[in-house]
Design an enzyme around this catalytic site. Structure first.
Site, PDB file in Angstrom:
ATOM      1  N   LYS A 172      -6.722   8.277  -7.822  1.00 40.27           N
ATOM      2  CA  LYS A 172      -6.803   7.034  -7.437  1.00 40.27           C
ATOM      3  C   LYS A 172      -6.322   6.300  -6.108  1.00 40.27           C
ATOM      4  O   LYS A 172      -5.594   6.423  -6.221  1.00 40.27           O
ATOM      5  CB  LYS A 172      -6.611   6.448  -8.374  1.00 40.27           C
ATOM      6  CG  LYS A 172      -7.266   4.928  -8.626  1.00 40.27           C
ATOM      7  CD  LYS A 172      -6.245   3.643  -9.049  1.00 40.27           C
ATOM      8  CE  LYS A 172      -6.211   2.907  -8.324  1.00 40.27           C
ATOM      9  NZ  LYS A 172      -6.113   2.689  -6.428  1.00 40.27           N
ATOM     10  N   GLU A 247       7.435   8.087  -5.059  1.00 45.02           N
ATOM     11  CA  GLU A 247       7.375   8.254  -3.392  1.00 45.02           C
ATOM     12  C   GLU A 247       7.217   6.633  -2.835  1.00 45.02           C
ATOM     13  O   GLU A 247       6.034   6.283  -2.967  1.00 45.02           O
ATOM     14  CB  GLU A 247       6.857   9.131  -2.008  1.00 45.02           C
ATOM     15  CG  GLU A 247       6.689  10.249  -2.407  1.00 45.02           C
ATOM     16  CD  GLU A 247       8.230  10.748  -2.265  1.00 45.02           C
ATOM     17  OE1 GLU A 247       8.526  12.006  -2.324  1.00 45.02           O
ATOM     18  OE2 GLU A 247       8.958   9.931  -1.291  1.00 45.02           O
TER      19      GLU A 247
HETATM   20  O1  TXE Z   1       1.447   0.726  -1.668  1.00 51.94           O
HETATM   21  P1  TXE Z   1       0.915  -0.320  -3.357  1.00 51.94           P
HETATM   22  P2  TXE Z   1       0.113  -0.194  -1.007  1.00 51.94           P
HETATM   23  C1  TXE Z   1       5.089   2.273   0.350  1.00 51.94           C
HETATM   24  C2  TXE Z   1       5.098   1.717   1.709  1.00 51.94           C
HETATM   25  C3  TXE Z   1       4.525   0.192   1.548  1.00 51.94           C
HETATM   26  C4  TXE Z   1       3.069   0.070   0.234  1.00 51.94           C
HETATM   27  C5  TXE Z   1       2.154   0.402   0.983  1.00 51.94           C
HETATM   28  O2  TXE Z   1       6.251   1.883   2.420  1.00 51.94           O
HETATM   29  O3  TXE Z   1       5.218  -0.493   0.363  1.00 51.94           O
HETATM   30  O4  TXE Z   1       3.647   1.799  -0.353  1.00 51.94           O
HETATM   31  O5  TXE Z   1       0.365   0.755   0.352  1.00 51.94           O
HETATM   32  C6  TXE Z   1      -1.460   1.658  -6.627  1.00 51.94           C
HETATM   33  N1  TXE Z   1      -1.311   0.629 -12.039  1.00 51.94           N
HETATM   34  N2  TXE Z   1       4.351   3.972   1.154  1.00 51.94           N
HETATM   35  O6  TXE Z   1      -0.077  -1.420  -0.914  1.00 51.94           O
HETATM   36  O7  TXE Z   1       0.233  -1.234  -3.580  1.00 51.94           O
HETATM   37  C7  TXE Z   1      -3.029   0.986  -5.882  1.00 51.94           C
HETATM   38  O8  TXE Z   1      -3.772   0.819  -5.758  1.00 51.94           O
HETATM   39  C8  TXE Z   1      -1.243   2.224 -11.445  1.00 51.94           C
HETATM   40  C9  TXE Z   1       5.378   4.942   0.529  1.00 51.94           C
HETATM   41  O9  TXE Z   1      -0.872   0.725  -1.025  1.00 51.94           O
HETATM   42  O10 TXE Z   1       1.973  -0.152  -4.342  1.00 51.94           O
HETATM   43  C10 TXE Z   1      -2.870   2.426  -4.495  1.00 51.94           C
HETATM   44  O11 TXE Z   1      -3.276   2.781  -5.197  1.00 51.94           O
HETATM   45  N3  TXE Z   1      -1.500   2.198  -9.760  1.00 51.94           N
HETATM   46  C11 TXE Z   1       5.522   5.896   0.898  1.00 51.94           C
HETATM   47  C12 TXE Z   1      -1.478   2.649  -5.216  1.00 51.94           C
HETATM   48  O12 TXE Z   1      -1.381   2.133  -6.530  1.00 51.94           O
HETATM   49  C13 TXE Z   1      -1.255   0.721  -9.179  1.00 51.94           C
HETATM   50  C14 TXE Z   1       4.554   6.373   2.059  1.00 51.94           C
HETATM   51  C15 TXE Z   1      -0.519   1.597  -4.146  1.00 51.94           C
HETATM   52  O13 TXE Z   1      -0.644   0.298  -4.484  1.00 51.94           O
HETATM   53  C16 TXE Z   1      -1.221  -0.223  -9.868  1.00 51.94           C
HETATM   54  C17 TXE Z   1       3.313   5.202   1.943  1.00 51.94           C
HETATM   55  C18 TXE Z   1      -0.756   0.169 -11.263  1.00 51.94           C
HETATM   56  N4  TXE Z   1       0.005  -1.513 -11.877  1.00 51.94           N
HETATM   57  C19 TXE Z   1       3.690   3.917   2.031  1.00 51.94           C
HETATM   58  N5  TXE Z   1      -1.148  -1.565  -9.280  1.00 51.94           N
HETATM   59  C20 TXE Z   1       5.970   7.178   0.779  1.00 51.94           C
HETATM   60  N6  TXE Z   1       7.596   6.468   0.271  1.00 51.94           N
HETATM   61  O14 TXE Z   1       6.382   7.800   1.459  1.00 51.94           O
HETATM   62  C21 TXE Z   1      -1.269  -0.730  -7.951  1.00 51.94           C
HETATM   63  N7  TXE Z   1      -1.272   0.307  -7.926  1.00 51.94           N
END
Ligand code: TXE
Length: 486
Positions: A172, A247
């Site tokens: 996803k 991560e």
């Molecule tokens: O994350 P989100 P984002 C982190 C970065 C930042 C974030 C940005 O630090 O905080 O990622 O990416 C899905 N149940 N990293 O805004 O919102 C959502 O649809 C299941 C760290 O996208 O957390 C998306 O596909 N899934 C990293 C994914 O989760 C859910 C490197 C991430 O969304 C959900 C890159 C739920 N309830 C970015 N809610 C590292 N540490 O390597 C959302 N999603």
């Protein structure tokens, strides 16, 4: 306008209820695609398809699956420019970055795990009267949930080892960057990867993402995203005893010691701060400088930031494009305003109102890179993850203070240290509460190394053997030697 479908059991199909979402190009504010707004019923179909493919795929040898990874790498490489153009359009990142980082690393992820997988030897433990060996088998169907900042790069970083170890996948991608996951699905379909081995369900996190977490038939979750979402993932999956890799976020320190090569440190700090508009969890968003060189470093750093060519992501010489969305731009601007309220000094950049900059054509989510000084290292701007083109500068008087400031964070993902004394670099690195430390470089990656963080940056590591361990279950087999007298 692209009409993106889910890819389930080797077929491209709409969501079961036909609901869709719009996908935008953040640099032009144009709607560029419709994607399925999938729900639990779509996840159920994907799990059934994956389960039907699991036995045959898992029964293949690791070498056979490594051959498949090479085929995938070759097929993606043939689409390198298409991947780069699509990723740039979906994220607003410059085409130069999408080519050099996103598209290239997506190919490299498959090539690396094919080679690395083949090199692995059996793990055995000899006893006087017996021998043990570790048998690896697939986890089964795994859920891969990925973010919007490096969409295909981070998805393939999980898909490659998952497939190598014989698992089937329900992926996803982020709903705001779905397009390159679709290119991956198209590619796997074209080269004839058996139906059901790889499935993509598009949609909102709390809907289809949550359904993946809750699906009993999905035995492991590899998640990359924000810390707050990571908590939801853990809360849902842990009681089901699913294997879990998280991560998460970061608030990484760039430490400039007084004996640093100043030119290298300035260039490294700018790159760490503003690559991908600061939307990389590894970005150096806090810059800690020895007070004795702070004035000179700050002048050079600000001058280098002001030379960043921000503009149309489609132009080859653009270095910084837009941020990922208007909403995210508002979030970053709220931190700029907060920084001013917290007594910070804007050395360059600022909100769109402050700079008068609204992008090359006056549309899109463009924001000039912003540098703050004068904020305490305990301030909200210096402790909360902003994940955009804004950094804070802080000074320290000695090494202990620098390390204390760097470790003053709920996160613990990465950091970089700039010094010409490598022994000093090692000593400071050993005291950093992070999973990754670079000395005199940043984002220099050997894919065999453990990648991940501590504290609120997540649980587990990816890369090399760590990915292979996560995506497999181990059985220790102990065989007694025949009795010598018999
Ligand atoms: O994350 P989100 P984002 C982190 C970065 C930042 C974030 C940005 O630090 O905080 O990622 O990416 C899905 N149940 N990293 O805004 O919102 C959502 O649809 C299941 C760290 O996208 O957390 C998306 O596909 N899934 C990293 C994914 O989760 C859910 C490197 C991430 O969304 C959900 C890159 C739920 N309830 C970015 N809610 C590292 N540490 O390597 C959302 N999603």
């Amino acid at each position: 306008m692209l009409d993106i479908k889910n890819y389930i059991g080797g077929e491209f199909r709409p969501s079961t209820d036909g609901a869709t979402l719009e996908d935008f190009n953040p640099a032009t504010a144009e709607c560029i695609a419709n994607i399925p707004r999938s729900k639990a019923s779509d996840v159920d179909l994907a799990v059934v398809a994956a389960h039907s493919a699991q036995a045959e795929w898992g029964a293949r040898t690791l070498a056979e699956r490594a051959d498949w990874l090479v085929r995938i790498a070759d097929a993606l490489e043939a689409k390198h420019e298409h991947i780069a153009q699509t990723e740039s359009m979906d994220t607003g990142k410059p085409i130069s970055l999408a080519r050099r980082v996103d598209a290239s690393r997506s190919v490299r992820n498959f090539r690396f795990f094919a080679e690395f997988g083949r090199e692995q030897s059996d793990v055995t433990f000899e006893m006087d009267d017996a021998m043990n060996y570790v048998h690896r088998s697939p986890v089964g169907t795994v859920g891969l949930i990925t973010p919007w900042n490096l969409p295909l790069y981070l998805l393939t970083w999980k898909v490659a080892p998952a497939l190598l170890m014989g698992n089937t996948v329900v992926a996803k991608p982020s709903e705001i960057t779905p397009l390159t996951a679709n290119i991956l699905a198209e590619t796997l379909d074209e080269i004839g990867l058996p139906a059901g081995v790889f499935n993509v369900v598009h949609g909102l996190g709390p809907e289809v993402g949550q359904a993946i977490l809750e699906a009993p038939g999905i035995k492991g979750i590899s998640f990359t995203g924000g810390t707050s979402t990571g908590r939801i993932v853990a809360k849902t999956a842990a009681p089901m005893f699913k294997k879990l890799s998280l991560e998460l976020g970061g608030k990484n320190a760039t430490i400039i010691l007084k004996d640093a090569d100043l030119e290298a440190a300035v260039n490294g700090a700018v790159r760490a701060a503003f690559t991908n508009s600061g939307q990389v969890c590894l970005c150096g968003s806090r810059i800690l400088v020895d007070a004795s060189i702070a004035e000179e470093f700050t002048q050079l750093f600000v001058a280098e930031v002001e030379r960043i060519n921000i503009g149309n992501p489609a132009d080859a010489d653009t270095v910084m494009g837009s941020v990922i969305s208007p909403e995210h731009l508002e979030k970053v601007e709220s931190y700029i305003k907060l920084g001013i309220d917290e007594g910070g000094i804007v050395l360059t950049g600022g909100t769109r109102e402050m700079t008068g900059y609204h992008g090359p054509d006056g549309v899109g989510a463009f924001l000039r890179p912003t540098v703050f000084s004068g904020l305490d290292y305990t301030s909200r701007c210096a402790t909360e993850e902003i994940f955009g083109p804004m950094v804070t500068l802080h000074t320290f008087d000695n090494e202990d203070e620098a390390i204390h400031m760097a470790n003053h964070s709920e996160y613990g993902l990465a950091g970089s240290i700039w010094t010409t004394d490598l022994e000093r670099g090692r000593k400071v690195a050993a005291r950093m509460e992070t999973g990754i430390v670079w000395v005199n470089t940043w984002l220099h990656r050997d894919l065999r190394t453990p990648f991940g963080g501590v504290k609120n940056s997540g649980v587990g590591r990816e890369g090399g053997t760590w990915s292979m361990e996560f995506f497999s279950e181990m059985t220790n087999v102990c065989i007694k030697h025949p009795n010598p007298t018999s």
